[in-house]
Design an enzyme around this catalytic site. Structure first.
Site, mmCIF file in Angstrom:
data_model
loop_
_atom_site.group_PDB
_atom_site.id
_atom_site.type_symbol
_atom_site.label_atom_id
_atom_site.label_comp_id
_atom_site.label_asym_id
_atom_site.label_seq_id
_atom_site.Cartn_x
_atom_site.Cartn_y
_atom_site.Cartn_z
ATOM 1 N N ASP A 171 43.036 41.585 39.680
ATOM 2 C CA ASP A 171 43.381 41.600 38.252
ATOM 3 C C ASP A 171 42.716 40.453 37.477
ATOM 4 O O ASP A 171 42.312 39.448 38.065
ATOM 5 C CB ASP A 171 44.904 41.469 38.074
ATOM 6 N N HIS A 173 43.723 38.188 42.556
ATOM 7 C CA HIS A 173 43.016 37.792 41.322
ATOM 8 C C HIS A 173 41.659 37.208 41.712
ATOM 9 O O HIS A 173 41.618 36.213 42.446
ATOM 10 C CB HIS A 173 43.847 36.758 40.546
HETATM 11 ZN ZN LIG Z 1 47.015 40.172 34.810
#
Ligand SMILES: [Zn+2]
Length: 268
Positions: A77, A226
């Site tokens: 993300d 991430h």
């Molecule tokens: Zn996010």
């Protein structure tokens, strides 16, 4: 907290609380009865809003359709927050020949370096999903109109550079609200959640993260990472080696969920 049963959706809970209020008023119950009804409803609504897998406000796709196979999907993300870090992640994925899905933020797709990474993701067989335009802290307070605009703006940028319009949307922070649900119904995107939140933004240490993920990983998982994190390129090879050793296969999110990732180009 596990997924809520399908019948336990926002509207049902709201209706339930109101009906119980009605019954309590009719039977002249004491004030604390109302308080208990209210607090119960509020607690359910809170978990339903913050736990994307609960399907409380909208149906979210979080795990494999076929749970008998030892397959998982990897998602990243907030791209492309740091092009240098993302390129390191892409190098490792390429080395191991592993597909991933990158949920990108519209405002993080503006510089030449960020666009180059976006194109590289697509060129190397990864999927690109929509993760809103602003990733605002107030996203859960946005009107449905504003959410629609955020999704469309990000779609446009992605399509402009890779020629494909995403169908996968992951709400910022995994928060769902009635307004987000309404917006998603309009744009016809699929809401994508996860089953394994790695907590990589909190743990920030490859060995400790590996221990957590090893403990939690199961067949059919969608894992959330991430790609901008500094330590992640040290973690990924350890994790991918572990998957090989344990006999897991990493497949594309579209294959795992049996959903089409793009509007104009069927990917399965
Ligand atoms: Zn996010």
């Amino acid at each position: 907290m596990g997924p809520f049963p399908k019948y336990l959706r926002f509207n049902t809970v709201l209706l339930g609380v109101l009906s119980l209020f009605g019954i309590a008023a009719f039977l002249n119950f004491a004030w604390w009865v109302y308080l208990i009804i209210f607090l119960t409803g509020f607690t359910i609504a809170y978990f339903g809003t913050t736990q994307i897998a609960s399907n409380f406000h909208l149906p979210a796709y979080c795990q494999a359709v076929d749970l008998s196979k030892k397959e998982i999907a990897i998602t990243f993300d907030d791209g492309v927050l740091n092009p240098v870090q993302s390129n390191l992640v892409l190098d490792i994925l390429q080395q191991y020949q592993v597909p991933a899905t990158f949920f990108c933020i519209g405002k993080n797709l503006s510089s030449e370096e960020q666009i180059d990474v976006l194109k590289r993701m697509d060129a190397e067989g990864h999927l690109v999903g929509n993760h809103s335009f602003s990733h605002s802290n107030f996203f859960d307070f946005f009107s449905s109109k504003k959410v629609v605009q955020e999704i469309l703006d990000t779609d446009t940028i992605i399509e402009q550079h890779i020629g494909k319009k995403p169908l996968f949307f992951r709400p910022p922070y995994g928060i769902t609200t009635p307004n987000i649900a309404k917006a998603l119904g309009q744009v016809k995107h699929k809401t994508i959640g996860w089953t394994l939140r790695s907590l990589d933004t909190v743990i920030k240490d490859e060995q400790r993260l590996l221990i957590r993920v090893q403990k939690k990983l199961k067949k059919g998982d969608v894992i959330l990472f991430h790609d901008h994190l500094e330590f992640l390129p040290r973690f990924l090879p350890l994790f991918l080696e572990y998957l090989l050793k344990e006999g897991y296969t990493v497949v594309g999110l579209d294959q795992l969920l049996q959903l089409q990732a793009y509007q104009n180009k069927p990917s399965i």
